[in-house]
Motif scaffolding. Structure first.
Motif, PDB file in Angstrom:
ATOM      1  N   UNK A 368       0.877  -1.167   0.000  1.00 21.95           N
ATOM      2  CA  UNK A 368       0.000   0.000   0.000  1.00 21.95           C
ATOM      3  C   UNK A 368       0.912   1.213   0.000  1.00 21.95           C
ATOM      4  N   UNK A 369       0.929   1.927  -1.116  1.00 19.81           N
ATOM      5  CA  UNK A 369       1.770   3.116  -1.252  1.00 19.81           C
ATOM      6  C   UNK A 369       1.010   4.313  -0.696  1.00 19.81           C
ATOM      7  N   UNK A 370       1.728   5.208   0.011  1.00 16.34           N
ATOM      8  CA  UNK A 370       1.049   6.364   0.594  1.00 16.34           C
ATOM      9  C   UNK A 370       2.024   7.536   0.685  1.00 16.34           C
ATOM     10  N   UNK A 371       1.443   8.724   0.796  1.00 13.21           N
ATOM     11  CA  UNK A 371       2.242   9.929   0.910  1.00 13.21           C
ATOM     12  C   UNK A 371       1.356  11.156   0.794  1.00 13.21           C
ATOM     13  N   UNK A 372       1.925  12.328   0.997  1.00 20.12           N
ATOM     14  CA  UNK A 372       1.121  13.558   0.966  1.00 20.12           C
ATOM     15  C   UNK A 372       0.697  13.970  -0.441  1.00 20.12           C
ATOM     16  N   UNK A 407      -3.194  15.805   5.005  1.00 18.52           N
ATOM     17  CA  UNK A 407      -3.932  15.107   3.946  1.00 18.52           C
ATOM     18  C   UNK A 407      -2.990  14.099   3.269  1.00 18.52           C
ATOM     19  N   UNK A 408      -3.440  12.850   3.110  1.00 21.25           N
ATOM     20  CA  UNK A 408      -2.623  11.785   2.519  1.00 21.25           C
ATOM     21  C   UNK A 408      -3.346  11.118   1.354  1.00 21.25           C
ATOM     22  N   UNK A 409      -2.527  10.635   0.380  1.00 25.12           N
ATOM     23  CA  UNK A 409      -3.010   9.806  -0.731  1.00 25.12           C
ATOM     24  C   UNK A 409      -2.484   8.382  -0.531  1.00 25.12           C
ATOM     25  N   UNK A 410      -3.231   7.398  -1.029  1.00 29.55           N
ATOM     26  CA  UNK A 410      -2.737   6.018  -0.982  1.00 29.55           C
ATOM     27  C   UNK A 410      -3.380   5.191  -2.086  1.00 29.55           C
ATOM     28  N   UNK A 411      -2.713   4.065  -2.426  1.00 26.13           N
ATOM     29  CA  UNK A 411      -3.215   3.131  -3.441  1.00 26.13           C
ATOM     30  C   UNK A 411      -2.595   1.754  -3.185  1.00 26.13           C
ATOM     31  N   UNK A 412      -3.152   0.731  -3.868  1.00 26.66           N
ATOM     32  CA  UNK A 412      -2.627  -0.630  -3.783  1.00 26.66           C
ATOM     33  C   UNK A 412      -1.773  -0.904  -5.018  1.00 26.66           C
ATOM     34  N   UNK A 413      -0.597  -1.522  -4.828  1.00 25.63           N
ATOM     35  CA  UNK A 413       0.261  -1.944  -5.942  1.00 25.63           C
ATOM     36  C   UNK A 413       0.560  -3.427  -5.758  1.00 25.63           C
TER      37      UNK A 413
END
Length: 760
Positions: A368-372, A407-413
């Motif tokens: 799970x990638x995440x970051x601002x 505030x953070x963004x995330x997605x599945x890789x």
């Protein structure tokens, strides 16, 4: 000289030479000339003029010559069986039968025939005309468009074949013929030998003729002509490899050399077996050149994760050529991934969620990638791993250390052998930092010098960066801190149990304890808990200088609390817990109520160890022991020797002083022993406990006085402060049991400086 029967062949010798003449059309011509010392001294011809016998007395032999197709060759030498060097003229005269079946060689000086000086030698079948090498050309094999294998049979008939070759051409005659040697060489045997030669570089679709030519000393033999026609030219094909392989597509590659003919069809055959079943046209068309042309075909609609066979196939006027089989495997399907809503969001942590379908192939990486931003920058492993099945698997990752109110963004890789996919983007926002919630510490398992602290920390969603228990004596001692376990209770929103254990406490002291934590919102302090360490008086220990700053005493006897805190009391035995006991003054007396019930010993020797905070173990040997002028001893020991083994002792308070340092302390002596006096006439059985005062106390010493006092059978004192009576009893000479008093003053010497402390 000699002449043939028809008069057309003549042999003339002389001058160390022999010459062969033939007449044709009334004209004589020289066909052959042979030279050699003595050669030509005599000559004879067969009736047909094709075999000649020529004498050579210089070498004591005669030579046989044969003619084939107008060419004379020396076939063999007839040498008489002469062992003596005296026969110098063999070959002076020769004669040959008309059919060349018999020869006669004469010589005028044959020493073996002595006293006759001449000799005649007869030769039979070996001079008859022999059949020389024979040859027969046979049909060509392995005929292709550009090559063929020539074949023939050669029989040397005992004559060495000096040369064997095939001549071939695709024009009339053999004027411009190609030549290739036979394999193997026919040799000189008597049987037929199969010979052959492989020829390349022929012209396609062309009629060729060829023959075998064999040469020997008998001449040249032509094996006759055979014919064959090369096949029409065909393309040359080479199957290459598959490239650009994906789940359902691939590119097949090969090369086709038209070899100068028009390629009417070019295609790739492919399928899941070597039966193929499907075709795809080559691109570009190979044309009709003479160089290899790279060709390819792009395939679509293939099955994923499947092994395929393929080959190149090209057709020309001479037929269809197939390349070798090759294989490739399509990639498996890439996984599918979706992102789900984040949960358990706090000021510094969140649970990121998603789902992954491996689509039948093991997922080797899932994060799970995440970051601002949508560049992410951080990643956490999926839990659980998606595996390699079919169907969506829920995955998640707890991420911590996030910035508060951000505030953070995330997605599945996810990655498998079919490739890597990323889900769409999802977002969340951490909460602002909050104060942690703490419980009041509780104290468990308190001992005179240690205690265990417990409590709970609720991080309130904000990462706890520091957690300690602070404690201090209520009388104004220095505040000490010990880290919580776990050291970092995290950033959750539920209470996390924490604990700590300390072992630098002082017996009988009241303490405060408080839980203190730090997070982004600052420091938080719990309510204060309170406890008191149990009192122990007295105890063995050592007053030592502090090495970690946890000192409680200001003096080297560890009797005064306060600043500067340089010393601490290490309770219990030290590194060298041993001690010895011996008489300090007087004797060792055991005395009962009856005057005659008395034992006096003049020497004491014993040793032991400090075994605990208040306990010792020891053994004592008494010597010079007598009762009523009769010696006493333990069984197996010398006269006057009494052994007291397995003894124990316990510290206690005899009398409470006005101050802690004025307390009167004692050390018991407990155990049992049996011995006899007067040669066994009096049996003694001793047991129980006696209390002896011990001093000095509350100071570091190695030598102390251990004194036991009695009034006849009664011990003084008889009990510790507030404790039950301590009695020493015996059975003496069959009387008893009855109380017995112990009187002695011993020197109690420790291996290292020890303090017996009564500070409470």
């Amino acid at each position: 000289m000699a002449l043939s029967s028809d008069g057309d062949t003549a042999v003339i010798g002389g001058g160390n030479a022999v010459r062969f003449f033939a007449r044709s059309g009334g004209v004589w011509s020289l066909q052959h000339e042979a030279t050699g010392t003595g050669l030509g001294a005599s000559a004879s011809l067969s009736a047909d003029g094709n075999t000649a016998l020529v004498g050579d007395p210089a070498f004591q032999d005669a030579r046989v010559y044969a003619r084939s197709e107008g060419t004379w060759t020396e076939r063999e030498t007839l040498k008489p069986n002469i062992t003596s060097n005296a026969a110098q003229e063999a070959g002076f005269s020769v004669a040959l039968a008309g059919n060349a079946s018999t020869a006669v060689v004469g010589g005028p000086a044959n020493a073996e025939a002595s006293p006759t000086t001449s000799g005649i030698w007869f030769f039979g079948e070996e001079v008859a005309e022999r059949e020389g090498p024979t040859a027969a050309t046979t049909a060509a094999t392995s005929v292709s468009a550009v090559s063929a294998t020539f074949n023939a049979s050669v029989n040397p008939h005992g004559v060495e074949v000096t040369e064997c070759e095939f001549q071939y051409d695709n024009r009339p005659g053999y004027e411009l013929a190609g030549e290739v040697p036979c394999t193997p060489n026919p040799g000189s045997g008597e049987g037929a030998v199969s010979v052959s030669a492989s020829v390349k570089g022929l012209e396609s679709s062309s009629e060729y003729h060829y023959r075998v030519i064999v040469k020997s000393k008998d001449g040249t033999v032509d094996g006759g002509t055979e014919f064959f026609t090369t096949l029409a030219a065909q393309p040359t094909v080479v199957t290459g490899s598959a490239t650009s392989i994906a789940q359902t597509t691939a590119t097949l590659n090969a090369s086709v050399n038209p070899n100068g003919v028009s390629v009417s069809s070019c295609q790739f055959e492919y399928g899941t077996t070597e039966a193929y079943g499907s075709t795809s046209a080559c691109s570009p068309a190979p044309g009709s050149g003479t160089s290899p042309v790279p060709v390819s075909a792009s395939l679509a609609a293939l099955a994923a994760n499947t092994n395929y066979h393929f080959r190149i196939s090209a057709t020309g006027p001479g037929g269809t050529r197939h390349g070798s089989d090759a294989t490739f495997s399509t990639l498996p399907l890439a996984p599918q991934a979706n992102v789900r809503t984040a949960t358990e969001i706090t000021a510094s942590a969140a649970t990121l969620r998603g789902e992954v379908d491996p689509r039948g192939t093991a997922v080797t990486s899932c994060v799970l990638e995440y970051g601002p931003t949508t560049s992410y920058g951080s990643a956490a492993e999926c839990s659980p791993p998606p595996g390699g099945g079919s169907g969506f698997v829920l995955v998640s990752a707890r991420v911590t250390g996030l910035a508060h109110g951000t505030h953070y963004h995330y997605r599945v890789s996810a990655t498998n052998a079919g490739g890597t996919v990323q889900s769409g983007d999802q977002q969340f926002e951490t909460r602002a930092a909050e104060v942690a919630i703490l419980s009041t510490p509780t104290v468990e398992e308190a001992t005179p010098t240690s205690a265990s602290f417990s409590g709970t920390v609720n991080p309130s969603g904000t990462e706890v960066t520091s957690c300690v228990f602070a404690y201090a004596a209520t009388g104004g001692g220095t505040s000490l801190r010990t880290p919580c376990e776990p050291a970092e209770p995290g950033s959750g929103e539920t209470p996390v149990p924490v604990h700590a254990h300390v072992s630098d406490l002082t017996p009988g002291v009241n303490y405060f304890v408080q839980l203190q934590v730090k997070n982004a919102s600052g420091s938080t302090f719990s309510n204060v808990g309170e406890f008191t360490t149990p009192k122990i008086t007295p105890i063995f220990g050592r007053c030592v200088k502090s090495t970690d700053g946890h000192a409680a005493f200001s003096n080297a006897s560890c009797t005064t609390h306060g600043n500067p805190n340089k010393y601490e009391f290490a309770a219990g035995p030290g590194p060298n817990p041993g001690f010895t006991v011996a008489l300090k003054t007087g004797t060792f007396i055991l005395e009962g109520a009856v005057k005659t019930a008395k034992v006096v010993c003049t020497h004491v020797a014993g040793s032991g160890e400090v075994t605990g905070l208040q306990t010792v173990g020891l053994g004592i040997t008494l010597t010079g022991c007598e009762s009523n002028a009769h010696s006493c001893n333990t069984a197996g020991h010398a006269a006057g020797e009494v052994a007291l083994s397995g003894l124990t002792g316990t510290l206690g308070l005899i009398a409470l002083g006005t101050t802690a340092t004025a307390n009167k302390l004692g050390l018991t002596l407990s155990g049992a022993a049996e011995f006899e006096c007067n040669g066994g006439a009096v049996a003694v059985s001793l047991g129980g406990t006696a209390i002896g005062s011990i001093a000095p106390t509350n100071t570091m010493k190695t030598i102390r006085t251990w004194k036991f006092t009695h009034s006849k059978q009664l011990e003084k004192p008889e009990r510790f402060e507030g404790g039950p009576p301590q009695q020493l009893t015996w059975t003496f000479g069959g009387e008893g049991p009855a109380q017995v008093g112990l009187g002695t003053t011993l020197a109690f010497t420790t291996a290292e400086a020890v303090e017996i402390s009564s500070v409470i």
